[in-house]
Design a protein around this motif. Structure first.
Motif, short mmCIF file in Angstrom:
data_model
loop_
_atom_site.label_atom_id
_atom_site.label_comp_id
_atom_site.label_asym_id
_atom_site.label_seq_id
_atom_site.Cartn_x
_atom_site.Cartn_y
_atom_site.Cartn_z
N ALA A 12 0.85 -1.19 0.00
CA ALA A 12 0.00 0.00 0.00
C ALA A 12 0.89 1.24 0.00
CB ALA A 12 -0.90 0.00 1.23
N PRO A 13 0.84 2.02 -1.07
CA PRO A 13 1.70 3.22 -1.11
C PRO A 13 1.24 4.25 -0.07
CG PRO A 13 0.23 3.20 -2.98
CD PRO A 13 0.03 1.89 -2.28
N ALA A 14 2.21 4.96 0.46
CA ALA A 14 1.89 6.00 1.44
C ALA A 14 1.19 7.14 0.74
CB ALA A 14 3.17 6.49 2.11
N GLN A 15 0.22 7.71 1.41
CA GLN A 15 -0.53 8.81 0.82
C GLN A 15 0.31 10.07 0.83
OE1 GLN A 15 -4.14 9.15 2.98
NE2 GLN A 15 -5.05 7.33 2.06
N ASP A 16 0.10 10.89 -0.19
CA ASP A 16 0.83 12.14 -0.30
C ASP A 16 0.00 13.26 0.30
OD1 ASP A 16 2.67 14.03 -0.97
OD2 ASP A 16 2.14 14.10 -3.09
N PHE A 17 0.48 13.85 1.39
CA PHE A 17 -0.25 14.90 2.08
C PHE A 17 0.35 16.28 1.81
CE2 PHE A 17 -1.25 11.23 4.80
CZ PHE A 17 -2.64 11.29 4.70
N ARG A 18 1.15 16.43 0.78
CA ARG A 18 1.79 17.72 0.53
C ARG A 18 0.78 18.81 0.22
NH1 ARG A 18 5.65 16.14 -3.76
NH2 ARG A 18 5.73 14.05 -2.96
N GLY A 19 -0.29 18.49 -0.44
CA GLY A 19 -1.31 19.50 -0.72
C GLY A 19 -1.94 20.02 0.56
N ASN A 20 -2.20 19.13 1.49
CA ASN A 20 -2.76 19.53 2.76
C ASN A 20 -1.75 20.31 3.58
OD1 ASN A 20 -5.14 18.32 2.13
ND2 ASN A 20 -4.70 16.44 3.24
N ASP A 21 -0.46 19.92 3.49
CA ASP A 21 0.58 20.65 4.21
C ASP A 21 0.67 22.09 3.73
OD1 ASP A 21 1.68 19.29 6.25
OD2 ASP A 21 3.46 18.60 5.17
N GLY A 22 0.61 22.29 2.44
CA GLY A 22 0.68 23.63 1.88
C GLY A 22 -0.48 24.48 2.32
N SER A 23 -1.66 23.90 2.34
CA SER A 23 -2.82 24.68 2.77
C SER A 23 -2.78 24.95 4.27
CB SER A 23 -4.12 23.97 2.40
OG SER A 23 -4.22 22.74 3.08
N LEU A 24 -2.22 24.00 5.03
CA LEU A 24 -2.09 24.21 6.47
C LEU A 24 -1.09 25.32 6.77
CD1 LEU A 24 -2.76 23.31 9.36
CD2 LEU A 24 -0.88 21.69 9.18
N VAL A 25 0.03 25.31 6.06
CA VAL A 25 1.04 26.35 6.26
C VAL A 25 0.48 27.70 5.84
CG1 VAL A 25 3.28 27.19 5.43
CG2 VAL A 25 3.01 24.80 6.08
N SER A 26 -0.26 27.72 4.75
CA SER A 26 -0.87 28.97 4.30
C SER A 26 -1.88 29.49 5.32
CB SER A 26 -1.57 28.73 2.95
OG SER A 26 -2.29 29.86 2.57
N ALA A 27 -2.68 28.60 5.88
CA ALA A 27 -3.66 29.02 6.89
C ALA A 27 -2.97 29.52 8.15
CB ALA A 27 -4.58 27.85 7.22
N LEU A 28 -1.88 28.87 8.55
CA LEU A 28 -1.16 29.32 9.74
C LEU A 28 -0.48 30.66 9.53
CD1 LEU A 28 0.34 25.99 11.10
CD2 LEU A 28 -1.52 27.33 12.05
N LYS A 29 0.04 30.88 8.32
CA LYS A 29 0.65 32.18 8.01
C LYS A 29 -0.40 33.29 8.05
CE LYS A 29 4.56 30.72 5.21
NZ LYS A 29 5.15 30.73 3.85
N THR A 30 -1.57 32.99 7.48
CA THR A 30 -2.65 33.97 7.50
C THR A 30 -3.09 34.27 8.93
OG1 THR A 30 -3.42 33.16 5.36
CG2 THR A 30 -4.99 34.44 6.66
N LEU A 31 -3.22 33.22 9.73
CA LEU A 31 -3.63 33.40 11.12
C LEU A 31 -2.59 34.19 11.90
CD1 LEU A 31 -5.72 32.73 13.30
CD2 LEU A 31 -4.41 30.66 13.78
N LEU A 32 -1.32 33.89 11.69
CA LEU A 32 -0.25 34.62 12.39
C LEU A 32 -0.23 36.08 11.98
CD1 LEU A 32 2.19 34.45 14.31
CD2 LEU A 32 3.59 33.96 12.31
N PHE A 33 -0.40 36.35 10.70
CA PHE A 33 -0.40 37.74 10.22
C PHE A 33 -1.53 38.53 10.86
CE2 PHE A 33 -2.23 40.79 7.18
CZ PHE A 33 -1.19 41.68 7.12
N PHE A 34 -2.74 37.97 10.86
CA PHE A 34 -3.86 38.70 11.42
C PHE A 34 -3.81 38.77 12.94
CE2 PHE A 34 -5.67 38.10 7.20
CZ PHE A 34 -6.15 39.38 6.98
N THR A 35 -3.17 37.80 13.59
CA THR A 35 -2.99 37.87 15.03
C THR A 35 -2.07 39.04 15.40
OG1 THR A 35 -3.30 35.49 15.27
CG2 THR A 35 -2.18 36.63 17.07
N ILE A 36 -0.97 39.16 14.68
CA ILE A 36 -0.05 40.27 14.93
C ILE A 36 -0.74 41.60 14.63
CG2 ILE A 36 2.09 41.36 14.13
CD1 ILE A 36 3.19 38.48 13.77
N LEU A 37 -1.48 41.63 13.54
CA LEU A 37 -2.20 42.85 13.17
C LEU A 37 -3.26 43.20 14.21
CD1 LEU A 37 -2.11 44.78 10.72
CD2 LEU A 37 -4.03 43.50 9.79
#
Length: 102
Positions: A12-37
């Motif tokens: 069973a090949p391992a699932q590729d979660f890179r798409g989810n990682d990118g969206s998670l990092v993007s969401a965390l960057k957005t949250l951090l930016f607005f938290t600081i703001l």
């Protein structure tokens, strides 16, 4: 003790979660930016509007300038919150559209 083949272990090949990682990092960057703001903008606007706008330019008393500067800070909080909701809504709908096309 059983011996396992490498091929049977990797069946069973391992699932590729890179798409989810990118969206998670993007969401965390957005949250951090607005938290600081959210922390810096209302506090900065409070003191700047109190000192420079209401007391220096308009010549208001200290008591009145506290009141109006607080109003400016509250409006700033609402603007930042509305911007965050707008960005989060558009980011979520964009990811949903991209996921739907796959």
């Amino acid at each position: 003790m059983e011996r396992f083949d490498k091929t049977s272990l990797n069946a069973a090949p391992a699932q590729d979660f890179r798409g989810n990682d990118g969206s998670l990092v993007s969401a965390l960057k957005t949250l951090l930016f607005f938290t600081i703001l959210m922390v810096t903008l209302p506090i900065g606007l409070y003191f700047a509007s109190k000192a420079y706008v209401f007391e220096a330019s308009m010549g208001m008393s200290s008591k009145d300038s506290y009141f109006y500067a607080a109003i400016v800070a509250v409006v700033a909080v609402h603007v930042v919150l509305a911007m965050f909701v707008y960005v989060a809504w558009n980011e979520g709908s964009r990811q949903w559209r991209e996921g739907k096309q796959d």
